[in-house]
Design a protein around this motif. Structure first.
Motif, PDB file in Angstrom:
ATOM      1  N   MET A   1      -1.279  -3.185 -10.648  1.00  0.00           N
ATOM      2  CA  MET A   1      -0.554  -4.436 -10.477  1.00  0.00           C
ATOM      3  C   MET A   1       0.499  -4.561 -11.586  1.00  0.00           C
ATOM      4  O   MET A   1       1.622  -5.004 -11.337  1.00  0.00           O
ATOM      5  CB  MET A   1      -1.506  -5.633 -10.520  1.00  0.00           C
ATOM      6  CG  MET A   1      -0.792  -6.977 -10.343  1.00  0.00           C
ATOM      7  SD  MET A   1       0.250  -7.070  -8.859  1.00  0.00           S
ATOM      8  CE  MET A   1      -1.006  -7.136  -7.587  1.00  0.00           C
TER       9      MET A   1
ATOM     10  N   ARG B   1       1.202  -6.331  -0.447  1.00  0.00           N
ATOM     11  CA  ARG B   1       0.483  -6.763   0.752  1.00  0.00           C
ATOM     12  C   ARG B   1      -0.698  -5.851   1.023  1.00  0.00           C
ATOM     13  O   ARG B   1      -0.538  -4.638   1.149  1.00  0.00           O
ATOM     14  CB  ARG B   1       1.419  -6.766   1.959  1.00  0.00           C
ATOM     15  CG  ARG B   1       2.530  -7.785   1.821  1.00  0.00           C
ATOM     16  CD  ARG B   1       3.657  -7.698   2.831  1.00  0.00           C
ATOM     17  NE  ARG B   1       3.495  -6.800   3.954  1.00  0.00           N
ATOM     18  CZ  ARG B   1       4.543  -6.235   4.575  1.00  0.00           C
ATOM     19  NH1 ARG B   1       5.785  -6.474   4.152  1.00  0.00           N
ATOM     20  NH2 ARG B   1       4.350  -5.450   5.601  1.00  0.00           N
ATOM     21  N   GLY B   2      -1.886  -6.444   1.122  1.00  0.00           N
ATOM     22  CA  GLY B   2      -3.083  -5.686   1.455  1.00  0.00           C
ATOM     23  C   GLY B   2      -3.833  -5.181   0.243  1.00  0.00           C
ATOM     24  O   GLY B   2      -3.287  -5.064  -0.853  1.00  0.00           O
ATOM     25  N   SER B   3      -5.097  -4.873   0.471  1.00  0.00           N
ATOM     26  CA  SER B   3      -5.965  -4.402  -0.621  1.00  0.00           C
ATOM     27  C   SER B   3      -6.519  -3.008  -0.360  1.00  0.00           C
ATOM     28  O   SER B   3      -7.375  -2.536  -1.102  1.00  0.00           O
ATOM     29  CB  SER B   3      -7.131  -5.382  -0.818  1.00  0.00           C
ATOM     30  OG  SER B   3      -7.865  -5.536   0.387  1.00  0.00           O
ATOM     31  N   ASN B   4      -6.029  -2.360   0.684  1.00  0.00           N
ATOM     32  CA  ASN B   4      -6.464  -0.984   0.942  1.00  0.00           C
ATOM     33  C   ASN B   4      -5.663  -0.023   0.075  1.00  0.00           C
ATOM     34  O   ASN B   4      -4.660  -0.392  -0.541  1.00  0.00           O
ATOM     35  CB  ASN B   4      -6.275  -0.622   2.416  1.00  0.00           C
ATOM     36  CG  ASN B   4      -7.165  -1.439   3.326  1.00  0.00           C
ATOM     37  OD1 ASN B   4      -8.229  -1.892   2.910  1.00  0.00           O
ATOM     38  ND2 ASN B   4      -6.746  -1.627   4.563  1.00  0.00           N
TER      39      ASN B   4
ATOM     40  N   PRO C   1       0.217  -1.099  -1.927  1.00  0.00           N
ATOM     41  CA  PRO C   1       0.480  -2.424  -1.352  1.00  0.00           C
ATOM     42  C   PRO C   1       1.949  -2.841  -1.326  1.00  0.00           C
ATOM     43  O   PRO C   1       2.285  -3.813  -0.648  1.00  0.00           O
ATOM     44  CB  PRO C   1      -0.339  -3.364  -2.255  1.00  0.00           C
ATOM     45  CG  PRO C   1      -1.425  -2.506  -2.812  1.00  0.00           C
ATOM     46  CD  PRO C   1      -0.754  -1.173  -3.043  1.00  0.00           C
TER      47      PRO C   1
ATOM     48  N   GLY D   1      -1.035  -0.698   1.865  1.00  0.00           N
ATOM     49  CA  GLY D   1      -2.184  -1.502   1.479  1.00  0.00           C
ATOM     50  C   GLY D   1      -2.806  -2.270   2.626  1.00  0.00           C
ATOM     51  O   GLY D   1      -3.910  -2.791   2.507  1.00  0.00           O
ATOM     52  N   GLU D   2      -2.089  -2.343   3.755  1.00  0.00           N
ATOM     53  CA  GLU D   2      -2.576  -3.105   4.906  1.00  0.00           C
ATOM     54  C   GLU D   2      -3.161  -2.234   6.002  1.00  0.00           C
ATOM     55  O   GLU D   2      -3.937  -2.711   6.824  1.00  0.00           O
ATOM     56  CB  GLU D   2      -1.434  -3.935   5.500  1.00  0.00           C
ATOM     57  CG  GLU D   2      -0.933  -5.041   4.578  1.00  0.00           C
ATOM     58  CD  GLU D   2       0.284  -5.754   5.142  1.00  0.00           C
ATOM     59  OE1 GLU D   2       0.201  -6.983   5.340  1.00  0.00           O
ATOM     60  OE2 GLU D   2       1.311  -5.080   5.369  1.00  0.00           O
TER      61      GLU D   2
END
Length: 201
Positions: free
Chosen positions: A103, A152-155, A161, A173-174
Motif C-alpha cells: 500500500m 480495487r480488490g484484495s486478491n 489492486p 486485485g478484483e
C-alpha cells in the motif's frame, strides 16, 4: 542421468514471496514437478544487484541452485510505469520498504503521477532456471495495462489492486487467482520457458 534433467520433486523455487510461490507452484504442478521454496529450505535471499529483471532472476536462481545442489527457478518481476520512465521497475519490491507494505508502494506511485487520467503501465516477469553448475535458461513475459486509483480488490499481491490489464475492466486485485494466472506476465514467461526445459520424466 543428464545433468540438465529435472526430476519430479527436485526443483527449488528461489523466492521468499508467498504469492510468487503459489503462482509458480500452480504453473509447475501440472507438469509433474513437486517444488520446494527457498524460504522452506532456509536459504538466504541474495542481494539483487542486477540492472535488469533477467539479471536479477538469474542471480537468485543461481544462488539457490548452488546453495541447495538442486535446479532452481527464480522470478524477478515488477511494475513499469511509462510516465515514470519505467519506474519502479526492478525496484518494485524496494518501493514497498523493509516491511514490504505494498500500500505504501502504491501510494508512492500515486504521488508521482496524476492518476485522474489513464496512466499506462506494464508488468514484466523474468524467469530463470539455473543448475548448480552455473547453466541458466531465461525468458521474459509482459502484460500491458493502465493504473487505477484508489486500489480495487484484495486478491493478488504487490501492485495488483491498482493494475487493470488491457482488455479487462477489473483490476488484478478484483479477479480470481485462476483468471489472473491464466494470462498474466508470469504465465506468459512460463509459456516461453517451457520449450527450453529438458525432460524430467
Amino acid at each position: 542421468m543428464s545433468p540438465r534433467q529435472l526430476e519430479p520433486g527436485r526443483l527449488v523455487l528461489a523466492t521468499h514471496n508467498p504469492g510468487k510461490v503459489v503462482e509458480l507452484a500452480e504453473l509447475l504442478g501440472p507438469h509433474g514437478l513437486q517444488v520446494v521454496s527457498a524460504g522452506d529450505l532456509g536459504l538466504p535471499e541474495p542481494e539483487e544487484t542486477g540492472t535488469t529483471f533477467v539479471a536479477n532472476a538469474e542471480l537468485k536462481a543461481l544462488a539457490a541452485a548452488r546453495a541447495s545442489g538442486l535446479p532452481a527457478i527464480a522470478d524477478d518481476s515488477g511494475l513499469c510505469v511509462d510516465a515514470l520512465g519505467g519506474a519502479p521497475g526492478i525496484y518494485s519490491a524496494r518501493w514497498a520498504g523493509r516491511d514490504k507494505d505494498f500500500m505504501v508502494a502504491m501510494k508512492r506511485v500515486r504521488d508521482a503521477l496524476d492518476l485522474e487520467g489513464p496512466r499506462t503501465a506494464h508488468f514484466i516477469c523474468a524467469l530463470s532456471l539455473a543448475w548448480p553448475d552455473g547453466h541458466t535458461e531465461s525468458v521474459e513475459g509482459r502484460v500491458d495495462g493502465t493504473l487505477t486509483w484508489p486500489p480495487r480488490g484484495s486478491n493478488g499481491f504487490g501492485y495488483d489492486p491498482m493494475f487493470v490489464m488491457d482488455g479487462k475492466e477489473r483490476s488484478y486485485g478484483e479477479i480470481s487467482r485462476a483468471e489472473k494466472e491464466a494470462d498474466n506476465h508470469r504465465a506468459r514467461a512460463f509459456r516461453l520457458l517451457m520449450p527450453l526445459l529438458p525432460p524430467w520424466q
